[in-house]
Design an enzyme around this catalytic site. Sequence first.
Site, short mmCIF file in Angstrom:
data_model
loop_
_atom_site.label_atom_id
_atom_site.label_comp_id
_atom_site.label_asym_id
_atom_site.label_seq_id
_atom_site.Cartn_x
_atom_site.Cartn_y
_atom_site.Cartn_z
CE LYS A 255 5.93 -8.76 -0.12
NZ LYS A 255 6.81 -7.62 0.23
NE ARG A 329 17.31 -7.64 2.91
CZ ARG A 329 16.93 -6.50 3.48
NH1 ARG A 329 17.56 -6.06 4.57
NH2 ARG A 329 15.94 -5.80 2.98
#
Length: 476
Positions: A255, A329
């Site tokens: 990130k 996910r």
Amino acid sequence: MKYITPNEQIQHHEAWIIPMYEEDALPTLFTSAFEYDFSSQIKREKGALTTIYTFGKMPAATLCFVGLGKKEEMTYANAKKCFGTAFYAQKEDCCFYLDSAFCDSIDDRTIAKAAGYASVYSTYRMQKINKEEEDDIEVTFLCDPSLQKDIETGCLIAQCINHARDLGNCPSNYLTPDAFVQEALQLSNELDLDIEILDTMDLEELGAGAIVGVNNGSNNEAYLITLTYRGDPDAPMNALVGKGITFDSGGYCLKPRTSMTGMKYDMCGAANALCTLEYAARSNAKVNLMAVLAVTENKIGADGFTPDDVLISLSGKTIELTNTDAEGRLILCDAITHACNHQAKRIIDLATLTGACVTALGSRYTGAFTNDQTFLHSLSQAAATTGELMWQLPIDEEFHKEIRNSTVADLINSVPNGKGGSCLAAAFLEEFVPADIPWIHLDIAGPAETSQSKGTAQKGATGVMIETLIELLCSE
């Protein structure tokens, strides 16, 4: 929390909170004490606060009037907000004058529940690390004894939500995966809940390759925690599946620096699922509920997973990695399969899953996806009651086609430069849900935490959707 009767009210020394509708006259209790009517000084619009100093005319030094607006517009959600504004402003113990909040538009028990909720939720303050614990503000309610149970119901809901807020606000070097396990164990022991804890070795043996893959870059264990509450032996089992990434660096798809701060909140889905179940157990709700919590870190390490790797999920489906920052996910898909293997008949998953959902809906709305419109309609009605905001987003076959576009595996975990990122993530999760299992995916990336204090609550984790899930599951 304490209660006093009308006979005791005039001698109460703590600051008073008095709700006031636009249409109502000042209660005679105050006009008699002051010997004049100061109604014109009181702001009546929703949430407006007016402080009146008594200058010895009453034992209490101050009166805090909170505006409620028009009676016909009063709802449970509006009551919580208005009351919360007043409670949040309090620095010391106070007394809430419940009688002036009653009106024909809403029943007294609902008003009492809203007052109890706001008295706990809005007085919450996060305990600072390594500092002496401060006493909570104590609220005394002036009310009819018949309403005490409703006040306590509101308080209990908010206490469970505040537990989730505590977990979410805790720094990631304190709330490690191991520490999360201890929280779950403590709750299971206190409430006599069944608990199953699978660590990394157990997950490897089980074949949960997706969650193990995410964990490979961390020096801490991964866990799949399942707590079960059985409140109705004859009813089907509901499952809440929670994303519990205690810190998310993004993995090798690192990130940006400005996106790294706040990644301790990436476990709010698991915290909120856990504390929804906590309420069910503490209230002896007539529901069967399972919380399946996938807990790990997404960090960079020598064995960390990388783009182009292929993972084999618990379901047996293979997943090509295109983005290590689409890890939520991956842990959820194994948790969903685990819930199905434990005979869950309805599933709701909660996750701070995608920035795309924040882009689409902003920071106030939860994104909702489903394979069963009747199930989602029930949840929407519950959200309308509690005042929490959610909005349905689509999953259609085209989204599924995009995440099936791999030459080496059944699925890809993220579509490079894909549009509708939150819908693609939901489509990925739906690939692991049997067609006959009603399922809702709640993307809480926007409202799971707030970066600044608002008029009713301190900044930080919010416990979003817990009350709505309680309304759906524990009131059916």
